[in-house]
Design a protein around this motif. Structure first.
Motif, PDB file in Angstrom:
ATOM      1  N   VAL A  91     105.646  63.057  62.292  1.00  0.00           N
ATOM      2  CA  VAL A  91     107.102  63.189  62.232  1.00  0.00           C
ATOM      3  C   VAL A  91     107.432  64.201  61.150  1.00  0.00           C
ATOM      4  O   VAL A  91     106.947  64.100  60.030  1.00  0.00           O
ATOM      5  N   SER A  92     108.260  65.172  61.499  1.00  0.00           N
ATOM      6  CA  SER A  92     108.712  66.171  60.535  1.00  0.00           C
ATOM      7  C   SER A  92     110.106  65.781  60.066  1.00  0.00           C
ATOM      8  O   SER A  92     111.034  65.674  60.864  1.00  0.00           O
ATOM      9  N   SER A  93     110.247  65.556  58.766  1.00  0.00           N
ATOM     10  CA  SER A  93     111.548  65.218  58.192  1.00  0.00           C
ATOM     11  C   SER A  93     112.263  66.512  57.838  1.00  0.00           C
ATOM     12  O   SER A  93     111.731  67.357  57.119  1.00  0.00           O
ATOM     13  N   SER A  94     113.478  66.667  58.354  1.00  0.00           N
ATOM     14  CA  SER A  94     114.214  67.910  58.170  1.00  0.00           C
ATOM     15  C   SER A  94     115.605  67.632  57.630  1.00  0.00           C
ATOM     16  O   SER A  94     116.534  67.382  58.400  1.00  0.00           O
ATOM     17  N   PRO A  95     115.795  67.668  56.312  1.00  0.00           N
ATOM     18  CA  PRO A  95     117.144  67.494  55.782  1.00  0.00           C
ATOM     19  C   PRO A  95     118.002  68.709  56.092  1.00  0.00           C
ATOM     20  O   PRO A  95     117.553  69.843  55.971  1.00  0.00           O
ATOM     21  N   ALA A 147     112.871  63.961  62.393  1.00  0.00           N
ATOM     22  CA  ALA A 147     113.828  63.089  61.717  1.00  0.00           C
ATOM     23  C   ALA A 147     114.790  64.010  60.988  1.00  0.00           C
ATOM     24  O   ALA A 147     114.428  64.665  60.018  1.00  0.00           O
ATOM     25  N   LEU A 170     118.286  64.763  58.933  1.00  0.00           N
ATOM     26  CA  LEU A 170     119.287  64.167  58.048  1.00  0.00           C
ATOM     27  C   LEU A 170     120.449  65.129  57.902  1.00  0.00           C
ATOM     28  O   LEU A 170     120.246  66.337  57.770  1.00  0.00           O
TER      29      LEU A 170
END
Length: 114
Positions: free
Chosen positions: A23-27, A50, A52
């Motif tokens: 999963v790549s978290s991308s704010p 994911a 934000l």
């Protein structure tokens, strides 16, 4: 006269560092160039996203369209709106570091002057 021509690109690694189980978290990657980069990364690697952000997809048509486009491209994407808390008007918000250092600093300043 020099002639410019594209050269073939050979990747340094044959295997992608991310896979379908990642999963790549991308704010702040719901709109603009960051959304395009996150989408390209997810499509190339198969990773989930994911994202934000501060906007509400029900009120922001561009955000809703981007999230729909990501899903249409086969990307598993989850959007989580961030809540930005602001202090009440007239009240100064203090950081935890301010509470610890200010009294200590004032006492040490008094000791030096005595």
């Amino acid at each position: 006269m020099p002639v410019l021509r594209p050269l073939p690109v050979r990747p340094a690694r044959a295997r992608q560092p991310l896979g379908s189980s990642d999963v790549s978290s991308s704010p702040a990657a719901a709109k603009g160039i960051t959304a395009e980069c996150a989408l390209a990364l997810a499509v190339d690697t198969g990773a989930s996203l994911a994202v934000l952000g501060r906007s509400d997809p029900a009120r922001d048509t561009e955000l809703a369209a981007n999230l729909r486009r990501m899903t249409d491209n086969g990307v598993t994407v989850r959007y989580a709106p961030r809540r930005c808390h602001r202090p009440r008007p007239g009240r100064r918000r203090r950081r935890p570091a301010d509470r610890r250092t200010r009294p200590r600093h004032r006492r040490s300043a008094r000791r030096r002057t005595q």
